[in-house]
Scaffold this active site. Structure first.
Site, PDB file in Angstrom:
ATOM      1  N   ASP A  77      35.066  52.620  40.033  1.00 48.80           N
ATOM      2  CA  ASP A  77      34.058  51.959  39.215  1.00 48.80           C
ATOM      3  C   ASP A  77      32.985  51.431  40.158  1.00 48.80           C
ATOM      4  O   ASP A  77      33.297  50.977  41.259  1.00 48.80           O
ATOM      5  CB  ASP A  77      34.729  50.817  38.439  1.00 48.80           C
ATOM      6  CG  ASP A  77      33.926  50.430  37.227  1.00 48.80           C
ATOM      7  OD1 ASP A  77      32.766  50.874  37.127  1.00 48.80           O
ATOM      8  OD2 ASP A  77      34.445  49.685  36.384  1.00 48.80           O
ATOM      9  N   SER A  78      31.730  51.475  39.717  1.00 50.62           N
ATOM     10  CA  SER A  78      30.647  51.055  40.613  1.00 50.62           C
ATOM     11  C   SER A  78      30.700  49.557  40.890  1.00 50.62           C
ATOM     12  O   SER A  78      30.260  49.101  41.933  1.00 50.62           O
ATOM     13  CB  SER A  78      29.298  51.397  39.980  1.00 50.62           C
ATOM     14  OG  SER A  78      29.082  50.566  38.859  1.00 50.62           O
ATOM     15  N   GLY A  79      31.202  48.801  39.932  1.00 52.55           N
ATOM     16  CA  GLY A  79      31.202  47.342  40.067  1.00 52.55           C
ATOM     17  C   GLY A  79      30.002  46.701  39.403  1.00 52.55           C
ATOM     18  O   GLY A  79      29.812  45.493  39.496  1.00 52.55           O
ATOM     19  N   GLY A  80      29.198  47.507  38.711  1.00 50.55           N
ATOM     20  CA  GLY A  80      28.032  46.969  38.000  1.00 50.55           C
ATOM     21  C   GLY A  80      28.412  45.831  37.064  1.00 50.55           C
ATOM     22  O   GLY A  80      27.753  44.784  37.026  1.00 50.55           O
ATOM     23  N   ASP A 135      25.103  50.705  36.681  1.00 47.35           N
ATOM     24  CA  ASP A 135      24.412  50.465  35.414  1.00 47.35           C
ATOM     25  C   ASP A 135      23.982  49.016  35.355  1.00 47.35           C
ATOM     26  O   ASP A 135      24.439  48.194  36.151  1.00 47.35           O
ATOM     27  CB  ASP A 135      25.309  50.822  34.228  1.00 47.35           C
ATOM     28  CG  ASP A 135      26.616  50.029  34.219  1.00 47.35           C
ATOM     29  OD1 ASP A 135      27.140  49.762  35.326  1.00 47.35           O
ATOM     30  OD2 ASP A 135      27.111  49.673  33.140  1.00 47.35           O
ATOM     31  N   CYS A 317      62.211  52.336  32.040  1.00 46.66           N
ATOM     32  CA  CYS A 317      61.538  51.746  33.200  1.00 46.66           C
ATOM     33  C   CYS A 317      62.560  51.055  34.113  1.00 46.66           C
ATOM     34  O   CYS A 317      63.701  50.823  33.709  1.00 46.66           O
ATOM     35  CB  CYS A 317      60.468  50.753  32.735  1.00 46.66           C
ATOM     36  SG  CYS A 317      61.120  49.117  32.367  1.00 46.66           S
ATOM     37  N   HIS A 346      57.354  47.629  33.715  1.00 52.85           N
ATOM     38  CA  HIS A 346      57.682  47.889  32.306  1.00 52.85           C
ATOM     39  C   HIS A 346      56.398  48.153  31.505  1.00 52.85           C
ATOM     40  O   HIS A 346      56.309  49.123  30.758  1.00 52.85           O
ATOM     41  CB  HIS A 346      58.462  46.728  31.677  1.00 52.85           C
ATOM     42  CG  HIS A 346      58.515  46.852  30.187  1.00 52.85           C
ATOM     43  ND1 HIS A 346      59.469  47.625  29.545  1.00 52.85           N
ATOM     44  CD2 HIS A 346      57.684  46.388  29.214  1.00 52.85           C
ATOM     45  CE1 HIS A 346      59.226  47.605  28.240  1.00 52.85           C
ATOM     46  NE2 HIS A 346      58.146  46.872  28.017  1.00 52.85           N
TER      47      HIS A 346
END
Ligand SMILES: [Zn+2]
Length: 360
Positions: A77-80, A135, A317, A346
């Site tokens: 993710d860009s971190g915008g 963005d 799990c 879990h």
């Protein structure tokens, strides 16, 4: 059924859930743990990794996959969204301008300048398989003029990201290039959401994310904005529902055509002792929007002190296959670190099973 998502590090059947390994790790569990429970891809956050440990450190380690011992697909993710929310909470932390975002580290005073080009370059440095454009986020309650500005900047920045991506590919001559996704803004304004989606699709990306806050004021899924965006994008394009993670919201967004999901909710909830379980009567059917297919388990509730059955019968799990609800309740009570780890495994296994059902 949407086509599988083909990346240079493997093909993901969709819909797919990518846990948030924001800072190159899912808290309390290892990459090996994640592989064992059936997780196939991860999301990291380029902005947070720029802050710590720094892109050069990751690059020197041989890239993000080596650094965190993960061989499957990684979306960065860009971190915008994170930069925007930090600056919105405290304007002293930085400023968002037409051409750049400036962020100041509150503890050290260090300053980061993010441009569309820098953010793409950073994700190449990390070695991400799916790069996300920078963005300009907006709040769903912002006035329409703000939404317009956000859409205008988001499209302009996406074009610059695409150009930088193509430049990087040309200079690196990579045989196996990463993918690039753009993010659609526009708040709750139908015309702007559609306009943003159409403009981004005209530039051309490998996939598209739904940006901004994905919930309505009452906490329900923002079905209309999600639908406007999905309808305005090419039907076959992969659609990423950024940050949508409550199980019933996932089912709702998947029904609208979204096929890639990431969210910190299941792991954050696990650390707070909130677990998900399929209802016993659900018995492995594919859930549709509105179906009551799961329940939330609050392991701190006193009743679990003497509940010697598993959290969920039939869950395979590492928690349910070996331990009782009473044991997990006890581990949380005494503050044992393995409580959060077992609860996290879990919840993530629950998501793997939910997505298997959604794929039918
Ligand atoms: Zn379980």
């Amino acid at each position: 059924m949407a086509d599988p998502l083909v990346t240079r590090r493997g093909t993901l059947d969709v819909p797919t859930f990518l846990p948030d390994a924001t800072r190159a790790g899912v808290r309390g569990v290892t990459s090996e743990d994640l592989r064992r429970i059936g997780i196939e891809g991860l999301v990291v956050n380029a902005f947070h990794l720029l802050r710590r440990p720094g892109a050069r450190v990751v690059q020197a380690a041989g890239g993000i996959h080596r650094f965190m011992d993960w061989s499957g697909p990684i979306l960065s993710d860009s971190g915008g969204f994170q930069v925007w929310s930090l600056i919105r909470q405290d304007p002293n932390r930085g400023v968002i301008r037409d051409n750049e975002v400036i962020f100041r580290e509150p503890s050290t005073g260090e300053k980061w300048t993010l441009t569309p080009e820098r953010v793409v370059g950073l994700q190449f440095q990390l070695g991400s398989d799916i790069i996300v454009c920078l963005d300009d986020c907006s709040d769903a309650d912002d006035p329409e003029s703000e939404q317009e500005r956000s859409v205008e900047r988001t499209v302009r920045w996406a074009r610059r990201c695409r150009e930088e991506f193509d430049r990087q590919l040309a200079s690196r001559k990579a045989d196996d290039p990463p993918l690039i996704f753009a993010v659609v803004q526009g708040g709750r304004v139908e015309a702007l959401r559609r306009q943003c989606a159409v403009a981004l699709a005209a530039i051309g990306f490998d996939g598209y994310g739904f940006g901004g806050w994905p919930l309505a004021a009452d906490g329900a899924l923002a079905v209309d904005p999600l639908r406007w965006v999905a309808e305005s994008l090419p039907a076959e394009a992969p659609k990423h529902a950024l940050g949508i993670g409550r199980p019933d919201h996932v089912v709702g967004a998947a029904a609208l055509g979204y096929s890639i999901f990431d969210c910190a909710l299941p792991t954050r909830d696990a650390r707070h002792g909130r677990l998900y379980a399929f209802k016993p009567e659900w018995s492995g059917r594919r859930p549709s929007p509105g179906d009551p297919f799961y329940r939330a388990v609050r392991i701190h509730d006193p009743g679990y002190r003497v509940d010697h059955g598993p959290i969920e019968d039939g869950c395979d799990c590492p928690l349910c296959s070996r331990h009782s609800a009473a044991y997990l309740h006890h581990l949380f009570k005494v503050g044992d670190l393995s409580a959060e780890r077992l609860a996290t495994l879990h919840n993530l296994r629950f998501y793997v099973r939910l997505f298997e059902l959604l794929r039918g």
